[in-house]
Design an enzyme around this catalytic site. Structure first.
Site, PDB file in Angstrom:
ATOM      1  N   HIS A  20     -28.599  28.983  41.992  1.00  0.00           N
ATOM      2  CA  HIS A  20     -29.271  27.905  41.270  1.00  0.00           C
ATOM      3  C   HIS A  20     -30.787  27.947  41.472  1.00  0.00           C
ATOM      4  O   HIS A  20     -31.301  28.547  42.421  1.00  0.00           O
ATOM      5  CB  HIS A  20     -28.745  26.545  41.737  1.00  0.00           C
ATOM      6  CG  HIS A  20     -29.002  26.295  43.193  1.00  0.00           C
ATOM      7  ND1 HIS A  20     -30.211  25.856  43.674  1.00  0.00           N
ATOM      8  CD2 HIS A  20     -28.193  26.437  44.278  1.00  0.00           C
ATOM      9  CE1 HIS A  20     -30.147  25.738  44.994  1.00  0.00           C
ATOM     10  NE2 HIS A  20     -28.933  26.082  45.385  1.00  0.00           N
ATOM     11  N   GLU A  93     -21.685  25.402  47.722  1.00  0.00           N
ATOM     12  CA  GLU A  93     -22.330  26.002  48.888  1.00  0.00           C
ATOM     13  C   GLU A  93     -21.503  25.743  50.142  1.00  0.00           C
ATOM     14  O   GLU A  93     -20.636  24.852  50.166  1.00  0.00           O
ATOM     15  CB  GLU A  93     -23.735  25.420  49.046  1.00  0.00           C
ATOM     16  CG  GLU A  93     -24.566  26.025  50.178  1.00  0.00           C
ATOM     17  CD  GLU A  93     -24.762  27.523  50.067  1.00  0.00           C
ATOM     18  OE1 GLU A  93     -23.751  28.249  50.087  1.00  0.00           O
ATOM     19  OE2 GLU A  93     -25.923  27.967  50.005  1.00  0.00           O
TER      20      GLU A  93
END
Length: 221
Positions: A20, A93
């Site tokens: 990202h 994550e």
């Protein structure tokens, strides 16, 4: 419809795993993990620069972590392709437990034993109560394998994930030992990507997933 229109596209299957764009917490050096964070102004600029390069892969699938920083990045790519973004929480994550929301300097000061274990190469749970790298490999690696298996010949999937989950999942797909991956490959920069291609050798018809590019971005493709 002609017969030619039913023939699948030629060429190898391809998976592009994107980290990202920069968030406000990245810029502030704050541990995020599963903390849902907005993109920074710089992050939005990164997405605008990277999205055309990623859209040029003409993805058949776009799959993203459900965390906002990844989904926002994926949406920018999807907007140039006409594809819908599919969210998958398994691509999140690594969960960093007690470190979530803490500044990097504070983590080093308060958790020296855990930091020392990680520096020695041990796969300790991040933030004491968080995940290990093996945990992430199981969930994110499994998700990536399922995505890869969906692809037909010549198709590409774009997968938007995070710094740790992207690297660990890519290593799982190509069958690379995680300790070796951690020692050899640098982390992904924001809005950079790993390109994986299913390919064989000149003397064999057997194919496997291989790394064709690492930490690619609009500044170095």
């Amino acid at each position: 419809m002609t017969a030619a229109a039913t023939v699948p596209p030629a060429g190898p299957r391809r998976v592009v795993i994107v980290r990202h764009a920069e968030t406000v917490d990245n810029a502030a050096r704050v541990w995020q993990g599963h903390k849902d964070t907005e993109l920074s102004d710089r992050g939005r600029e990164q997405v605008q620069a990277a999205a055309p390069h990623l859209a040029a892969y003409a993805p058949a699938l776009i799959v993203s972590s459900d965390l906002r920083r990844a989904a926002s990045t994926a949406d920018a790519i999807a907007g140039l392709t006409g594809r819908e973004v599919r969210l998958d929480a398994r691509l999140r994550e690594v969960h960093v437990g007690e470190w979530e929301g803490l500044h990097a300097d504070e983590v080093r000061a308060r958790y020296p034993d855990v930091i020392a274990a990680l520096d020695r190469g041990e796969d300790a749970p991040r933030g004491v109560t968080g995940e290990t790298r093996a945990d992430v490999a199981q969930r994110a690696g499994g998700a990536l394998r399922e995505i890869a298996d969906e692809l037909k010949s010549g198709e590409t999937a774009i997968v938007v994930a995070h710094g740790v989950s992207a690297r660990v999942a890519a290593s799982e797909l190509v069958g690379l030992d995680q300790d070796t991956s951690d020692a050899v490959f640098r982390g992904l920069d924001n809005c950079h990507w790993i390109e994986l291609v299913e390919a064989g050798k000149s003397f064999s018809e057997i194919t496997r997933w291989r790394i064709s590019g690492w930490n690619l971005g609009p500044w170095n493709v």
